[in-house]
Design an enzyme around this catalytic site. Structure first.
Site, PDB file in Angstrom:
ATOM      1  N   SER A 141       1.151  -0.556   6.810  1.00 44.24           N
ATOM      2  CA  SER A 141      -0.271  -0.723   6.773  1.00 44.24           C
ATOM      3  C   SER A 141       0.481  -2.342   6.707  1.00 44.24           C
ATOM      4  O   SER A 141       1.779  -2.348   6.668  1.00 44.24           O
ATOM      5  CB  SER A 141      -0.680  -0.564   5.018  1.00 44.24           C
ATOM      6  OG  SER A 141      -1.825  -0.683   5.157  1.00 44.24           O
ATOM      7  N   THR A 142      -0.783  -2.631   7.543  1.00 40.51           N
ATOM      8  CA  THR A 142      -0.564  -4.237   7.276  1.00 40.51           C
ATOM      9  C   THR A 142      -1.143  -4.997   5.603  1.00 40.51           C
ATOM     10  O   THR A 142      -1.964  -6.167   5.837  1.00 40.51           O
ATOM     11  CB  THR A 142      -1.420  -5.199   8.898  1.00 40.51           C
ATOM     12  OG1 THR A 142      -1.087  -4.169   9.998  1.00 40.51           O
ATOM     13  CG2 THR A 142      -1.236  -6.714   8.920  1.00 40.51           C
ATOM     14  N   HIS A 143      -1.650  -4.197   5.009  1.00 41.13           N
ATOM     15  CA  HIS A 143      -2.352  -4.075   3.426  1.00 41.13           C
ATOM     16  C   HIS A 143      -1.085  -5.249   2.646  1.00 41.13           C
ATOM     17  O   HIS A 143      -1.714  -4.715   1.895  1.00 41.13           O
ATOM     18  CB  HIS A 143      -3.504  -2.718   3.225  1.00 41.13           C
ATOM     19  CG  HIS A 143      -4.246  -2.885   4.288  1.00 41.13           C
ATOM     20  ND1 HIS A 143      -4.529  -1.822   3.955  1.00 41.13           N
ATOM     21  CD2 HIS A 143      -4.373  -3.286   4.847  1.00 41.13           C
ATOM     22  CE1 HIS A 143      -5.619  -1.340   5.151  1.00 41.13           C
ATOM     23  NE2 HIS A 143      -5.680  -2.593   6.180  1.00 41.13           N
ATOM     24  N   ASN A 144      -0.854  -6.707   3.196  1.00 38.31           N
ATOM     25  CA  ASN A 144      -0.120  -7.662   2.040  1.00 38.31           C
ATOM     26  C   ASN A 144      -0.653  -7.665   1.193  1.00 38.31           C
ATOM     27  O   ASN A 144      -1.637  -8.599   1.556  1.00 38.31           O
ATOM     28  CB  ASN A 144       0.917  -7.853   2.769  1.00 38.31           C
ATOM     29  CG  ASN A 144       2.241  -7.578   4.294  1.00 38.31           C
ATOM     30  OD1 ASN A 144       1.113  -7.519   5.364  1.00 38.31           O
ATOM     31  ND2 ASN A 144       2.888  -7.340   3.540  1.00 38.31           N
ATOM     32  N   GLN A 180       0.759  -1.415  -0.064  1.00 36.25           N
ATOM     33  CA  GLN A 180       0.329   0.088   0.283  1.00 36.25           C
ATOM     34  C   GLN A 180       1.073   1.093  -0.224  1.00 36.25           C
ATOM     35  O   GLN A 180       2.095   1.158   0.515  1.00 36.25           O
ATOM     36  CB  GLN A 180      -0.758  -0.305   1.160  1.00 36.25           C
ATOM     37  CG  GLN A 180      -1.971   1.039   1.324  1.00 36.25           C
ATOM     38  CD  GLN A 180      -3.336  -0.091   0.748  1.00 36.25           C
ATOM     39  OE1 GLN A 180      -3.886  -1.136   1.463  1.00 36.25           O
ATOM     40  NE2 GLN A 180      -3.714   0.807  -0.544  1.00 36.25           N
TER      41      GLN A 180
END
Length: 587
Positions: free
Chosen positions: A512-515, A346
């Site tokens: 962000s943890t949006h991998n 992200q």
């Protein structure tokens, strides 16, 4: 030697959002299902009790709900010419662990991706020409927004999402997002009541011609009973969402929306504190026959099953496929292989505004209580005159005013001592922040594979992440930062501080943890690991569900789309695969 257990119809790896949805849907179809979860059992009454849930030191600073590197970590580098080193402490992203997974400690932003996000390669090629995306490896998803619309709707009603629709059956709705895809009905709950900061942000954005609207929220604006008959409470805006479980039963998660029903079913079993080591294939290497896992006492077990569903965190789904020999690992030097391909992240940036005459009461907050501007997200605007593709949502969502972590002070302030304390006292109530959440588009050099040097506590190779922000995404982020600064100037602060995204990606500060990506869906088995139903091209009784399936990441939080894909895959298994087991799409 693993001890072999009696067979099950379905074994699910991971019991977060996707595992719980798949388990519920398939037990409703009469199947005997077991879910194997690496972390501990958790529920609201005992683990997120109101007496200790808002413990910032325990949950936010010491990360009590998160995966610890001693359990599993990965190595990272920015380019393939570098030697990857292990992440000894998770920083840039924070994978969850335990029942509920990352869906326990999320903020609750619940988006639908734009229709053009699902056929991105075709859409951009048609609108701007192939040369515009020549340096990117973006792909179409293999399914359309219209096909997924009813699955989005089911997830939103399961979770009790609060929001304002922008486009119902083709008619634009006042107060909603004018750029969203067509939906068939309104959100199940009205938008949350706004606090002062997002209200002021919306006024500023609107004054310069932008179109702010309430952020779709899994923090509930009202009490709600979902379609499974589970009651949830109204959000109290306590400011303890991200990194915390919800003590009020008012943030949607697997705990508050599915598990109270699922755990009562005689044909469902959850085995916690048990880590799946690999999926076992038969002699043909074309069918899965079981999984091998280790329980909390260190004993090894083999669980046979007709269907294996990988529902872990996206990075772990991809690694488990590699460790099990499901699909060919991607090689960037040749462009061949599918597992590990198109890893994306992200691309975020932020703005802080310091005022002398405002009081925002930042402690009155929740994870998704805010306003968003989508005018510059995805392909909502004409990219003909700019030098990038993609975009970002601009979000004013003040999530908390917690005493340890929330210390907004101007640049140049000492990081400790009396001057820092004085600046904290002067600015704590009067700072407004907002940020861009930008798309992350795939390139040939950003990928996942197995590290040749480092292993985990079971002797398995760690996953290796090779990633840096693509130049396209950096240009996009800077352009959107210009738009954010226009909003900031309209609000006339005493001081504006803009934090722009820069290369190279640093694994230390939280971002962000949006991998996403690593086991992407698509129509070409040479470029995607799973087909449009999230079924492995290579082993058809394995389905891989989660953000690992995204061919690239949009400028939105992924959970809404992950939940919709879970319903989509469940329908495919129940209505197609069980009637005629085998590949649902010809390779």
């Amino acid at each position: 030697m693993a001890r072999k257990l009696p067979p099950k119809d379905v074994v699910i790896v991971g019991l977060g959002w996707t595992g719980a949805i798949l388990a519920h849907e398939l037990t409703e179809a009469g199947l005997d299902v077991v879910a194997i979860e690496r972390g501990p059992w958790r529920d609201t009454a005992t683990d997120f009790n109101i007496g200790y849930a808002p413990d910032e030191l325990r949950y936010s600073v010491r990360r009590d709900l998160f995966l610890q590197p001693a359990q599993e970590t990965l190595t990272m580098r920015n380019t393939s010419s570098q030697t990857a080193l292990p992440m000894r402490d998770f920083g840039s992203f924070l994978p969850g662990t335990g029942v509920g997974g990352a869906g326990t400690h999320w903020n609750g932003h619940t988006w639908r991706f734009f229709p053009s996000d699902f056929n991105l390669k075709s859409h951009l090629t048609e609108r701007y020409g192939a040369a515009r995306i020549a340096n990117l490896t973006i792909e179409d998803w293999g399914l359309s927004y219209d096909e997924l619309e009813s699955s989005y709707d089911r997830f939103e009603y399961l979770a009790g999402i609060s929001g304002k629709a922008g486009n119902i059956q083709g008619k634009l709705q006042d107060g909603g997002n004018p750029f969203e895809g067509v939906r068939q009905r309104e959100y199940p709950l009205p938008a949350m009541q706004m606090s002062y900061a997002p209200t002021l942000f919306a006024e500023g954005a609107r004054s310069i011609g932008f179109h702010p609207f309430p952020t779709p929220s899994a923090n509930l604006s009202k009490a709600y009973v979902n379609p499974l008959g589970i009651a949830m409470g109204q959000c109290t805006a306590c400011g303890f969402c991200e990194r915390f479980g919800c003590a009020n039963y008012s943030k949607a998660s697997a705990h508050t929306t599915i598990l109270p029903v699922l755990m009562r079913k005689p044909n469902f079993e959850a085995r916690c504190s048990s880590e799946v080591l690999h999926v076992n294939l038969d002699a043909t290497r074309k069918m899965a026959k079981s999984v091998t896992y280790v329980d909390a006492s260190g004993e090894e077990w083999e669980q046979p099953a007709d269907l294996v569903l990988l529902c872990a965190y996206g990075l772990h789904n991809a690694r488990l496929m590699m460790l099990s020999g499901i699909g060919k690992v991607y090689d960037p030097s040749t462009g061949e292989g599918t597992v590990g391909r198109n890893y994306c992240y992200q691309t975020n940036a932020g703005v802080q505004l310091f005022f002398d005459d405002k009081n925002f009461n930042p402690f009155i907050a929740s994870g998704a209580l805010g306003q968003t501007v989508d005018d510059f997200n995805g392909d909502a605007f004409d990219h003909g005159s700019v030098d990038f593709v993609g975009g970002a949502g601009i979000n004013c969502i003040p999530t908390n005013g917690r005493p340890i972590g929330y210390r907004p002070v101007p640049p140049g302030t000492p990081r400790w001592g009396s001057a820092w304390k004085k600046a904290t006292a002067e600015n704590y109530l009067s700072v407004l922040g907002f940020s861009s959440q930008g798309s992350s588009y795939a390139t040939r050099g950003n990928y996942l594979d197995l590290d040749p040097t480092y292993t985990d506590r079971f002797g398995r190779p760690l996953m290796r992440m090779t990633f840096d922000f693509p130049d396209n995404d950096i240009r996009m982020s800077h352009w959107v930062s210009d738009r954010m600064e226009e909003i900031g100037k309209a609000l006339k602060p005493r001081q504006m501080v803009s934090s722009r995204r820069q290369k190279s990606w640093n694994s230390v500060p939280y971002q962000s943890t949006h991998n996403t990506g690593g086991a992407i869906m698509g129509t070409d088995p040479k470029k995607s690991a799973v087909n449009r139903y999230l079924q492995s091209w290579d082993v058809p009784n394995v389905f891989v569900i989660g953000a690992s399936a995204f061919p690239q990441n949009a400028g939105k939080n992924p959970t809404g789309t992950v939940g919709a894909l879970a319903f989509w895959a469940a329908d495919a298994i129940r209505d197609k695969y069980l009637r005629n087991p085998g590949a649902l799409v010809s390779a």
